[in-house]
Write a protein that holds these residues in place. Sequence first.
Motif, PDB file in Angstrom:
ATOM      1  N   ARG A 167       0.855  -1.175   0.000  1.00 12.45           N
ATOM      2  CA  ARG A 167       0.000   0.000   0.000  1.00 12.45           C
ATOM      3  C   ARG A 167       0.894   1.228   0.000  1.00 12.45           C
ATOM      4  NH1 ARG A 167      -2.561   4.021   1.333  1.00 12.45           N
ATOM      5  NH2 ARG A 167      -4.556   4.513   2.158  1.00 12.45           N
ATOM      6  N   THR A 196      -7.804   3.017  -7.103  1.00  9.04           N
ATOM      7  CA  THR A 196      -8.213   4.191  -7.869  1.00  9.04           C
ATOM      8  C   THR A 196      -7.907   5.460  -7.077  1.00  9.04           C
ATOM      9  OG1 THR A 196      -9.995   2.905  -8.869  1.00  9.04           O
ATOM     10  CG2 THR A 196     -10.160   5.287  -9.040  1.00  9.04           C
ATOM     11  N   ASP A 198      -1.037   7.863   0.690  1.00  9.20           N
ATOM     12  CA  ASP A 198      -1.629   8.942  -0.107  1.00  9.20           C
ATOM     13  C   ASP A 198      -0.650  10.097  -0.298  1.00  9.20           C
ATOM     14  OD1 ASP A 198      -3.836   7.327   0.025  1.00  9.20           O
ATOM     15  OD2 ASP A 198      -5.135   8.791   0.999  1.00  9.20           O
ATOM     16  N   HIS A 239      -8.825   5.058  -3.115  1.00  6.16           N
ATOM     17  CA  HIS A 239      -9.783   4.041  -2.683  1.00  6.16           C
ATOM     18  C   HIS A 239      -9.522   2.795  -3.517  1.00  6.16           C
ATOM     19  CE1 HIS A 239     -13.372   2.489  -0.812  1.00  6.16           C
ATOM     20  NE2 HIS A 239     -13.849   2.144  -1.997  1.00  6.16           N
ATOM     21  N   HIS A 240      -9.070   1.745  -2.860  1.00  6.04           N
ATOM     22  CA  HIS A 240      -8.647   0.510  -3.518  1.00  6.04           C
ATOM     23  C   HIS A 240      -7.525   0.849  -4.499  1.00  6.04           C
ATOM     24  CE1 HIS A 240     -11.722  -1.764  -1.492  1.00  6.04           C
ATOM     25  NE2 HIS A 240     -12.646  -0.918  -1.912  1.00  6.04           N
ATOM     26  N   VAL A 292      -6.985  11.296  -2.854  1.00  9.64           N
ATOM     27  CA  VAL A 292      -7.813  10.332  -2.131  1.00  9.64           C
ATOM     28  C   VAL A 292      -7.701   9.029  -2.907  1.00  9.64           C
ATOM     29  CG1 VAL A 292     -10.130   9.706  -1.393  1.00  9.64           C
ATOM     30  CG2 VAL A 292      -9.396  12.098  -1.294  1.00  9.64           C
TER      31      VAL A 292
END
Length: 124
Positions: A27, A65, A30, A62-63, A60
């Motif tokens: 991960r 995207t 951001d 999310h998953h 931002v």
Amino acid sequence: MTAVTTGTGAVRHPPARVPPGERGATRIADRVVAKVAAQAAREALGPPPADAGAPHATVVVHHDTARIRVDLELGYPCDIGARCAAVRRQVTERVGTLVNLTVSEVAVRVERLHPPTAAGGRTR
């Protein structure tokens, strides 16, 4: 599997392979994606006006995207629409390539326009 003998004579077996579906995921924070986006905006714009701030991005994720907003300053006069479109293209391409995210939206906000300055440092 092949056993490995250590220097002490002990036999060590390599770990079992983990199937791809059971492995962990990487991960990317951001703020890292935001830095990549801001750098991509700088690449698209070229050298900024003398007193302009550097582009800044907020992201931002999310998953897989990302939605990105880039705040920037431009020299004026210029084709504002074309400059913003170039930023959107470059940010989408670089974030997709370097961070492996799909970019669903790049909103570009022009914070300030910088008119050319005369030789004496005053604006025309």
